[in-house]
Design a protein around this motif. Structure first.
Motif, mmCIF file in Angstrom:
data_model
loop_
_atom_site.group_PDB
_atom_site.id
_atom_site.type_symbol
_atom_site.label_atom_id
_atom_site.label_comp_id
_atom_site.label_asym_id
_atom_site.label_seq_id
_atom_site.Cartn_x
_atom_site.Cartn_y
_atom_site.Cartn_z
ATOM 1 N N VAL A 142 0.819 -1.239 -0.022
ATOM 2 C CA VAL A 142 -0.028 -0.084 0.023
ATOM 3 C C VAL A 142 1.128 1.166 0.205
ATOM 4 C CG1 VAL A 142 -2.008 -1.183 1.084
ATOM 5 C CG2 VAL A 142 -0.039 0.134 2.545
ATOM 6 N N HIS A 143 0.317 2.230 -0.539
ATOM 7 C CA HIS A 143 0.993 3.650 -0.553
ATOM 8 C C HIS A 143 0.103 4.430 0.418
ATOM 9 C CE1 HIS A 143 3.391 3.398 -4.460
ATOM 10 N NE2 HIS A 143 3.816 2.687 -3.767
ATOM 11 N N VAL A 144 0.746 5.198 1.300
ATOM 12 C CA VAL A 144 0.215 6.122 2.122
ATOM 13 C C VAL A 144 0.311 7.619 1.566
ATOM 14 C CG1 VAL A 144 -0.245 7.431 4.335
ATOM 15 C CG2 VAL A 144 0.393 4.709 4.190
ATOM 16 N N ARG A 145 -0.987 8.354 1.193
ATOM 17 C CA ARG A 145 -0.567 9.574 0.501
ATOM 18 C C ARG A 145 -1.246 10.503 1.175
ATOM 19 N NH1 ARG A 145 0.938 9.450 -4.964
ATOM 20 N NH2 ARG A 145 1.661 7.304 -5.510
ATOM 21 N N ALA A 146 -0.785 11.911 0.930
ATOM 22 C CA ALA A 146 -1.373 13.034 1.553
ATOM 23 C C ALA A 146 -2.866 13.280 0.690
ATOM 24 C CB ALA A 146 -0.587 14.160 1.368
ATOM 25 N N VAL A 147 -3.871 13.622 1.329
ATOM 26 C CA VAL A 147 -5.147 13.703 0.785
ATOM 27 C C VAL A 147 -5.075 15.162 -0.204
ATOM 28 C CG1 VAL A 147 -7.541 14.265 1.083
ATOM 29 C CG2 VAL A 147 -6.548 12.409 2.355
ATOM 30 N N GLU A 148 -4.596 16.130 0.644
ATOM 31 C CA GLU A 148 -4.574 17.682 -0.012
ATOM 32 C C GLU A 148 -3.853 17.753 -1.249
ATOM 33 O OE1 GLU A 148 -2.490 16.242 2.819
ATOM 34 O OE2 GLU A 148 -3.038 17.849 4.052
ATOM 35 N N TYR A 149 -2.674 17.171 -1.378
ATOM 36 C CA TYR A 149 -1.990 17.283 -2.851
ATOM 37 C C TYR A 149 -1.778 15.847 -3.266
ATOM 38 C CZ TYR A 149 -0.921 21.644 -0.646
ATOM 39 O OH TYR A 149 -0.671 23.034 0.009
ATOM 40 N N GLY A 150 -2.120 14.746 -2.748
ATOM 41 C CA GLY A 150 -1.991 13.344 -3.449
ATOM 42 C C GLY A 150 -0.530 13.040 -3.351
ATOM 43 N N CYS A 151 0.164 13.633 -2.629
ATOM 44 C CA CYS A 151 1.780 13.040 -2.800
ATOM 45 C C CYS A 151 2.041 11.808 -1.826
ATOM 46 C CB CYS A 151 2.488 14.090 -2.084
ATOM 47 S SG CYS A 151 2.662 16.029 -2.808
ATOM 48 N N PHE A 152 3.095 10.943 -2.472
ATOM 49 C CA PHE A 152 3.064 9.782 -1.770
ATOM 50 C C PHE A 152 4.151 10.335 -0.608
ATOM 51 C CE2 PHE A 152 6.945 7.303 -1.306
ATOM 52 C CZ PHE A 152 6.227 5.884 -1.042
ATOM 53 N N LEU A 153 3.658 9.715 0.730
ATOM 54 C CA LEU A 153 4.378 9.721 1.882
ATOM 55 C C LEU A 153 5.356 8.698 2.065
ATOM 56 C CD1 LEU A 153 1.290 11.412 3.881
ATOM 57 C CD2 LEU A 153 3.437 12.368 2.905
ATOM 58 N N TYR A 154 4.829 7.438 2.110
ATOM 59 C CA TYR A 154 5.393 6.129 2.527
ATOM 60 C C TYR A 154 4.773 4.878 1.948
ATOM 61 C CZ TYR A 154 2.936 6.096 6.630
ATOM 62 O OH TYR A 154 1.602 5.987 7.917
ATOM 63 N N GLU A 155 5.572 3.879 2.091
ATOM 64 C CA GLU A 155 5.106 2.451 1.561
ATOM 65 C C GLU A 155 4.795 1.512 2.775
ATOM 66 O OE1 GLU A 155 7.270 -0.697 -1.360
ATOM 67 O OE2 GLU A 155 6.616 0.990 -2.215
ATOM 68 N N VAL A 156 3.930 0.763 2.654
ATOM 69 C CA VAL A 156 3.831 -0.483 3.794
ATOM 70 C C VAL A 156 3.768 -1.743 2.786
ATOM 71 C CG1 VAL A 156 2.453 -1.512 5.414
ATOM 72 C CG2 VAL A 156 2.731 1.069 5.510
ATOM 73 N N ARG A 157 4.499 -2.785 3.080
ATOM 74 C CA ARG A 157 4.492 -3.983 2.366
ATOM 75 C C ARG A 157 3.871 -5.001 3.019
ATOM 76 N NH1 ARG A 157 10.060 -4.215 -1.332
ATOM 77 N NH2 ARG A 157 9.868 -1.886 -2.224
ATOM 78 N N ARG A 158 3.107 -5.898 2.440
ATOM 79 C CA ARG A 158 2.919 -7.351 3.113
ATOM 80 C C ARG A 158 4.355 -7.866 3.732
ATOM 81 N NH1 ARG A 158 -1.428 -10.282 3.012
ATOM 82 N NH2 ARG A 158 -2.436 -9.407 1.304
ATOM 83 N N ASP A 159 4.012 -8.489 5.101
ATOM 84 C CA ASP A 159 5.174 -9.070 5.844
ATOM 85 C C ASP A 159 5.577 -10.170 4.667
ATOM 86 O OD1 ASP A 159 5.245 -7.331 7.769
ATOM 87 O OD2 ASP A 159 3.895 -8.830 8.832
#
Length: 159
Positions: A142-159
């Motif tokens: 998954v990618h976590v993104r900022a709502v206001e600008y849509g910018c990529f913040l960080y990634e989380v991967r399946r273990d």
């Protein structure tokens, strides 16, 4: 915020590339951040006043897909991220970064295709959003993104 999931900063190899040329092919232009506060994707913290940083174009799914030998097709996107201009020590905590605002948790398959997403309005619900995402066996990351600008913040991967 503590979690059972790990936020992944931009990988050191990618950072090395980005500190010279970004994913849009533009030369990187460092500057001194007079005010501080930029969300740095190399160490997953906000910048301090006076730190040397750069705003670069980054294609997180493209880089992940390249590692997996898959083609993200039309889902390959790039966007602006802040990084330290020089190498840094990386994150110094296991806490989830940048949880002080609404976020989008965008799900991707092992083939690099979007499988959906979730708006997380309450920072306390982000762990639940990760659990929900990874309860689907088709979700690889998954990618976590900022709502206001849509910018990529960080990634989380399946273990």
């Amino acid at each position: 915020m503590k979690t059972t999931y790990s936020a992944l900063p931009i990988a050191p190899r990618a950072l090395k590339d980005l500190r010279t040329t970004d994913d849009a092919g533009r030369p990187t232009t460092p500057f001194s951040d007079a005010e501080g506060g930029a969300p740095l994707r190399c160490c997953l913290r906000r910048g301090e006043p006076g730190e040397r940083i750069a705003l670069v174009s980054y294609a997180p799914l493209r880089r992940w897909a390249s590692e997996q030998d898959v083609d993200p097709g039309a889902y390959d996107e790039q966007g602006p991220v802040f990084i330290h201009a020089e190498e840094c020590a990386g994150p110094d905590t296991d806490a989830l970064p940048f949880t002080n605002s609404h976020r989008t948790v965008r799900r991707y398959s092992a083939e690099g295709r979007i499988l959906g997403g979730r708006l997380v309005e309450n920072p306390a619900a982000i762990d639940e959003a990760f659990t929900e995402a990874f309860d689907d066996p088709a979700v690889a990351l998954v990618h976590v993104r900022a709502v206001e600008y849509g910018c990529f913040l960080y990634e989380v991967r399946r273990d």
